[in-house]
Design a protein around this motif. Structure first.
Motif, PDB file in Angstrom:
ATOM      1  N   PRO A  64      17.336  30.856 -12.266  1.00  0.00           N
ATOM      2  CA  PRO A  64      17.473  32.218 -11.764  1.00  0.00           C
ATOM      3  C   PRO A  64      18.100  33.146 -12.797  1.00  0.00           C
ATOM      4  O   PRO A  64      18.497  32.720 -13.890  1.00  0.00           O
ATOM      5  CB  PRO A  64      18.443  32.024 -10.592  1.00  0.00           C
ATOM      6  N   ALA A  65      18.215  34.411 -12.417  1.00  0.00           N
ATOM      7  CA  ALA A  65      19.031  35.397 -13.137  1.00  0.00           C
ATOM      8  C   ALA A  65      20.029  35.929 -12.115  1.00  0.00           C
ATOM      9  O   ALA A  65      19.666  36.175 -10.957  1.00  0.00           O
ATOM     10  CB  ALA A  65      18.168  36.526 -13.681  1.00  0.00           C
ATOM     11  N   TYR A  66      21.273  36.075 -12.499  1.00  0.00           N
ATOM     12  CA  TYR A  66      22.334  36.437 -11.554  1.00  0.00           C
ATOM     13  C   TYR A  66      22.053  37.740 -10.818  1.00  0.00           C
ATOM     14  O   TYR A  66      22.461  37.921  -9.672  1.00  0.00           O
ATOM     15  CB  TYR A  66      23.701  36.500 -12.245  1.00  0.00           C
ATOM     16  N   TRP A  67      21.326  38.669 -11.442  1.00  0.00           N
ATOM     17  CA  TRP A  67      21.084  39.984 -10.853  1.00  0.00           C
ATOM     18  C   TRP A  67      19.830  40.020  -9.977  1.00  0.00           C
ATOM     19  O   TRP A  67      19.501  41.027  -9.374  1.00  0.00           O
ATOM     20  CB  TRP A  67      20.956  41.039 -11.951  1.00  0.00           C
ATOM     21  N   CYS A  68      19.122  38.915  -9.886  1.00  0.00           N
ATOM     22  CA  CYS A  68      17.822  38.855  -9.210  1.00  0.00           C
ATOM     23  C   CYS A  68      17.977  38.667  -7.699  1.00  0.00           C
ATOM     24  O   CYS A  68      18.481  37.637  -7.258  1.00  0.00           O
ATOM     25  CB  CYS A  68      17.015  37.698  -9.806  1.00  0.00           C
ATOM     26  N   PRO A  69      17.520  39.639  -6.883  1.00  0.00           N
ATOM     27  CA  PRO A  69      17.657  39.495  -5.430  1.00  0.00           C
ATOM     28  C   PRO A  69      16.797  38.365  -4.866  1.00  0.00           C
ATOM     29  O   PRO A  69      17.163  37.729  -3.890  1.00  0.00           O
ATOM     30  CB  PRO A  69      17.234  40.858  -4.882  1.00  0.00           C
ATOM     31  N   HIS A  70      15.646  38.098  -5.502  1.00  0.00           N
ATOM     32  CA  HIS A  70      14.786  37.005  -5.022  1.00  0.00           C
ATOM     33  C   HIS A  70      15.453  35.655  -5.264  1.00  0.00           C
ATOM     34  O   HIS A  70      15.314  34.734  -4.461  1.00  0.00           O
ATOM     35  CB  HIS A  70      13.420  37.064  -5.696  1.00  0.00           C
ATOM     36  N   GLY A 110       8.684  31.985  -8.411  1.00  0.00           N
ATOM     37  CA  GLY A 110       8.671  32.632  -7.108  1.00  0.00           C
ATOM     38  C   GLY A 110       9.557  31.911  -6.106  1.00  0.00           C
ATOM     39  O   GLY A 110       9.876  30.739  -6.263  1.00  0.00           O
ATOM     40  N   VAL A 111       9.940  32.652  -5.059  1.00  0.00           N
ATOM     41  CA  VAL A 111      10.729  32.069  -3.977  1.00  0.00           C
ATOM     42  C   VAL A 111       9.831  31.083  -3.235  1.00  0.00           C
ATOM     43  O   VAL A 111       8.703  31.401  -2.887  1.00  0.00           O
ATOM     44  CB  VAL A 111      11.242  33.158  -2.997  1.00  0.00           C
ATOM     45  N   LYS A 112      10.348  29.879  -3.029  1.00  0.00           N
ATOM     46  CA  LYS A 112       9.582  28.834  -2.348  1.00  0.00           C
ATOM     47  C   LYS A 112      10.211  28.512  -0.998  1.00  0.00           C
ATOM     48  O   LYS A 112      11.419  28.257  -0.925  1.00  0.00           O
ATOM     49  CB  LYS A 112       9.542  27.545  -3.189  1.00  0.00           C
ATOM     50  N   PRO A 113       9.404  28.478   0.065  1.00  0.00           N
ATOM     51  CA  PRO A 113       9.934  28.002   1.343  1.00  0.00           C
ATOM     52  C   PRO A 113      10.414  26.557   1.178  1.00  0.00           C
ATOM     53  O   PRO A 113       9.868  25.803   0.359  1.00  0.00           O
ATOM     54  CB  PRO A 113       8.731  28.073   2.284  1.00  0.00           C
TER      55      PRO A 113
END
Length: 158
Positions: free
Chosen positions: A80-86, A139-142
């Motif tokens: 991730p990136a700390y600033w990333c809302p996803h 991407g965000v994964k369920p």
């Protein structure tokens, strides 16, 4: 990217304003307020400091904790990136107890304890990105999809 800059600018402005107020208290008013300093300190600590993601708030179920342990055991990694809302959304799906068990590599060059060079070497181009069994998938994964990709055999009561 524009929506990501707003929280960063807001928290930076708040921290700057706290510093101005503490400065006024010490140098203009020439007084000391323990509660004011405590408040400013707690605000800084609550944010985690520069380059840190917001804390995960959701509670974890036992199945979420087991999935996170499984992902860690098989060497799955979240980039991730700390600033990333996803990225934050992805961690919230797990909840705080489970998210703490994941292998997480910070990719933002200005993030705390970042490994930006490793992220670049892995070909991470968007956030969040998962590496599961050598396959890079962004991407965000369920949680159900993460369970399938990792061949998780435990409870799926996420």
């Amino acid at each position: 990217m524009e929506c990501l800059a707003v929280p960063l600018l807001l928290s930076t402005a708040m921290a700057g304003f706290s510093l101005v107020l503490v400065g006024l208290m010490l140098f203009t008013i020439k007084a000391f307020c323990v509660f004011c300093v405590l408040s400013a300190t707690l605000c800084a600590l609550a944010n985690g400091g520069p380059g840190t993601p917001p804390p995960v708030q959701a509670e974890s179920t036992p199945a979420k904790v087991d999935l996170a342990k499984h992902l860690s055991q098989i060497g799955a990694t979240l980039y991730p990136a700390y600033w990333c809302p996803h990225c934050h959304d992805q961690k919230e799906l797990f909840g705080k107890e489970a998210a703490a068990k994941l292998t997480i590599i910070e990719c933002a060059p200005d993030g705390r304890n970042n490994q930006a060079a490793l992220c670049k070497q892995k070909g991470v181009q968007g956030y969040p990105t998962w590496e599961i069994k050598g396959v890079i998938n962004s991407g965000v994964k369920p949680l159900e999809q993460l369970a399938q990709l990792s061949h998780y055999k435990g409870s799926r009561q996420f």
